[in-house]
Design a protein around this motif. Sequence first.
Motif, PDB file in Angstrom:
ATOM      1  N   SER A 159       0.835  -1.213   0.000  1.00 48.93           N
ATOM      2  CA  SER A 159       0.000   0.000   0.000  1.00 48.93           C
ATOM      3  C   SER A 159       0.865   1.257   0.000  1.00 48.93           C
ATOM      4  N   LYS A 160       2.032   1.184  -0.660  1.00 48.13           N
ATOM      5  CA  LYS A 160       2.928   2.337  -0.697  1.00 48.13           C
ATOM      6  C   LYS A 160       2.241   3.579  -1.247  1.00 48.13           C
ATOM      7  N   GLY A 161       1.300   3.367  -2.182  1.00 49.23           N
ATOM      8  CA  GLY A 161       0.602   4.499  -2.778  1.00 49.23           C
ATOM      9  C   GLY A 161      -0.228   5.281  -1.792  1.00 49.23           C
ATOM     10  N   ALA A 162      -0.484   4.690  -0.624  1.00 52.27           N
ATOM     11  CA  ALA A 162      -1.279   5.385   0.396  1.00 52.27           C
ATOM     12  C   ALA A 162      -0.478   6.481   1.084  1.00 52.27           C
ATOM     13  N   VAL A 163       0.854   6.439   0.949  1.00 52.36           N
ATOM     14  CA  VAL A 163       1.714   7.465   1.535  1.00 52.36           C
ATOM     15  C   VAL A 163       1.889   8.567   0.497  1.00 52.36           C
ATOM     16  N   LYS A 164       1.308   9.726   0.741  1.00 55.65           N
ATOM     17  CA  LYS A 164       1.270  10.805  -0.234  1.00 55.65           C
ATOM     18  C   LYS A 164       2.350  11.849   0.028  1.00 55.65           C
ATOM     19  N   ALA A 165       2.609  12.661  -0.987  1.00 57.71           N
ATOM     20  CA  ALA A 165       3.591  13.735  -0.860  1.00 57.71           C
ATOM     21  C   ALA A 165       3.065  14.815   0.070  1.00 57.71           C
ATOM     22  N   ASP A 166       3.956  15.408   0.844  1.00 56.24           N
ATOM     23  CA  ASP A 166       3.545  16.498   1.718  1.00 56.24           C
ATOM     24  C   ASP A 166       3.270  17.749   0.886  1.00 56.24           C
ATOM     25  N   ILE A 167       4.279  18.185   0.132  1.00 51.44           N
ATOM     26  CA  ILE A 167       4.115  19.302  -0.798  1.00 51.44           C
ATOM     27  C   ILE A 167       4.532  18.793  -2.173  1.00 51.44           C
ATOM     28  N   PRO A 168       3.580  18.568  -3.078  1.00 49.95           N
ATOM     29  CA  PRO A 168       3.923  18.056  -4.409  1.00 49.95           C
ATOM     30  C   PRO A 168       4.438  19.168  -5.319  1.00 49.95           C
ATOM     31  N   THR A 169       5.017  18.768  -6.444  1.00 55.05           N
ATOM     32  CA  THR A 169       5.348  19.718  -7.502  1.00 55.05           C
ATOM     33  C   THR A 169       4.341  19.535  -8.628  1.00 55.05           C
ATOM     34  N   VAL A 170       4.216  20.528  -9.483  1.00 55.91           N
ATOM     35  CA  VAL A 170       3.217  20.468 -10.552  1.00 55.91           C
ATOM     36  C   VAL A 170       3.550  19.392 -11.581  1.00 55.91           C
ATOM     37  N   THR A 171       4.796  18.910 -11.593  1.00 52.09           N
ATOM     38  CA  THR A 171       5.187  17.860 -12.544  1.00 52.09           C
ATOM     39  C   THR A 171       5.119  16.465 -11.933  1.00 52.09           C
ATOM     40  N   ASP A 172       4.756  16.362 -10.659  1.00 53.56           N
ATOM     41  CA  ASP A 172       4.619  15.047 -10.017  1.00 53.56           C
ATOM     42  C   ASP A 172       3.425  14.300 -10.613  1.00 53.56           C
ATOM     43  N   PRO A 173       3.465  12.949 -10.595  1.00 52.24           N
ATOM     44  CA  PRO A 173       2.280  12.186 -11.024  1.00 52.24           C
ATOM     45  C   PRO A 173       1.125  12.416 -10.066  1.00 52.24           C
ATOM     46  N   VAL A 174      -0.106  12.337 -10.580  1.00 52.26           N
ATOM     47  CA  VAL A 174      -1.276  12.639  -9.754  1.00 52.26           C
ATOM     48  C   VAL A 174      -1.456  11.648  -8.610  1.00 52.26           C
ATOM     49  N   LYS A 175      -0.789  10.506  -8.663  1.00 53.68           N
ATOM     50  CA  LYS A 175      -0.948   9.513  -7.601  1.00 53.68           C
ATOM     51  C   LYS A 175      -0.401   9.991  -6.262  1.00 53.68           C
ATOM     52  N   VAL A 176       0.398  11.070  -6.257  1.00 55.10           N
ATOM     53  CA  VAL A 176       0.952  11.574  -4.993  1.00 55.10           C
ATOM     54  C   VAL A 176      -0.072  12.403  -4.226  1.00 55.10           C
ATOM     55  N   LEU A 177      -1.250  12.646  -4.821  1.00 54.91           N
ATOM     56  CA  LEU A 177      -2.255  13.495  -4.175  1.00 54.91           C
ATOM     57  C   LEU A 177      -3.197  12.695  -3.289  1.00 54.91           C
ATOM     58  N   GLU A 178      -3.609  13.319  -2.189  1.00 54.24           N
ATOM     59  CA  GLU A 178      -4.624  12.730  -1.323  1.00 54.24           C
ATOM     60  C   GLU A 178      -5.918  12.545  -2.113  1.00 54.24           C
ATOM     61  N   GLY A 179      -6.604  11.436  -1.858  1.00 54.03           N
ATOM     62  CA  GLY A 179      -7.887  11.199  -2.515  1.00 54.03           C
ATOM     63  C   GLY A 179      -7.796  10.511  -3.860  1.00 54.03           C
ATOM     64  N   ILE A 180      -6.587  10.350  -4.392  1.00 50.28           N
ATOM     65  CA  ILE A 180      -6.406   9.701  -5.692  1.00 50.28           C
ATOM     66  C   ILE A 180      -5.975   8.248  -5.483  1.00 50.28           C
ATOM     67  N   GLY A 181      -6.902   7.329  -5.748  1.00 47.24           N
ATOM     68  CA  GLY A 181      -6.605   5.905  -5.633  1.00 47.24           C
ATOM     69  C   GLY A 181      -6.391   5.283  -7.008  1.00 47.24           C
ATOM     70  N   ASP A 182      -6.328   3.964  -7.044  1.00 45.94           N
ATOM     71  CA  ASP A 182      -6.052   3.255  -8.300  1.00 45.94           C
ATOM     72  C   ASP A 182      -7.131   3.516  -9.351  1.00 45.94           C
ATOM     73  N   GLN A 183      -8.402   3.475  -8.932  1.00 48.90           N
ATOM     74  CA  GLN A 183      -9.489   3.680  -9.886  1.00 48.90           C
ATOM     75  C   GLN A 183      -9.489   5.096 -10.440  1.00 48.90           C
ATOM     76  N   ALA A 184      -9.222   6.068  -9.585  1.00 50.19           N
ATOM     77  CA  ALA A 184      -9.173   7.465 -10.028  1.00 50.19           C
ATOM     78  C   ALA A 184      -8.023   7.682 -11.004  1.00 50.19           C
ATOM     79  N   LEU A 185      -6.909   6.992 -10.782  1.00 49.91           N
ATOM     80  CA  LEU A 185      -5.773   7.099 -11.698  1.00 49.91           C
ATOM     81  C   LEU A 185      -6.157   6.657 -13.101  1.00 49.91           C
TER      82      LEU A 185
END
Length: 372
Positions: free
Chosen positions: A234-260
């Motif tokens: 479940s590594k994807g459950a650990v999200k970035a604290d402050i993302p960059t605009v070029t990061d993949p959307v999976k680093v955002l809170e609320g974005i799971g596998d289906q949303a991806l």
Amino acid sequence: LLSALPIQPSAAVAVEPTQPLVTAAAAAATALQASLAIAATPPVSFVAAAAANLKLVLTHQCRATGCANRSCLLCQHNTSRACTSHLKPKYISKDLLTAKCGGPLCVAVVAGEASHVLEDMNGLEIKMCLINAPKYRETRAADEHIQGLVTTGHLPGLVIDKPLLKWGVGAETTHVTRSLQGGMRQLSELRCLCVHGENQSGKASEFKLLVYVPGRNDVTPLVSDTFTVVTTRSKGAVKADIPTVTDPVKVLEGIGDQALVTLAELQDRLEYDLPDHLKAVTQVGQLLDLMKLLEAQPALSSEMRCKKLFKPVDLQRAATHAATAVHPDYRPRVWWAPESLVQQQQQQQWGVLFHCRLGAVQLDQPLAAVHR
């Protein structure tokens, strides 16, 4: 510093001045002071503090390269901001228990409200274990009453009875015992595991760390904030604290596998003709543009709601998190000598150019000496 540079000064580098180095140093010092829960005060002897309120506290020395002020011009693109708490909200199983900045945690025994560290309490044993956070909340066990629970032995219902703690290369255990050194103990080798099988249903293990002194009723135990531990799957459950605009959307809170999957195939799921750069949303910056488009185009917003492509709550969490994103900043920074010094010596103004990585100035990596 200029004389120690390995290269010759260059007049060909044209860089605009930034904030003075004194300002940067002051900001760093302020961030460091704010990250420490223990006041920088002279050591207090155990004899003098015998009648004082003794308690265990959790602290760490923040390693963040940016300050906590979101409006700071020097740190505005820095993804490493000063910690506002000692524990991260989420860990992966077998991770070291560190602060968000990567700094090791530390337990100290202090006296009184001024939080004076009792540096001469060497050899005092502390015991660490995990307690069930949901059950702790259900029983309404207030932190100030935890001492009574330790004393009366009513902890078995709260303490996790599975071996989920690990120190260094030692075996997994339910309790870890260590001795204080100079009134403190760094927890640099403490790891936490998740409950096997619990994450199969999508639930994370919620814990609090309890630290107490066995046999000492005069030392108030420490109960940490709640944190969760997820499996390595479940590594994807650990999200970035402050993302960059070029990061993949999976680093955002609320974005799971289906949303991806949905975001990657967004145009195929909609009748609305999206702009070319939003037909497949894969980066944080694209999600920000999509949210702006939803506000400007009610027809698109209505279609997405009708087709239930995303859960509204999750999409809002992702949008809120994306709003904190920064632009990748690798522009070098230069600090110039004070104007007053230049006027006194009637010579050119010299400065030092430094590397910068993701908005963090690498003060240990001078790039060149420059003048104007």
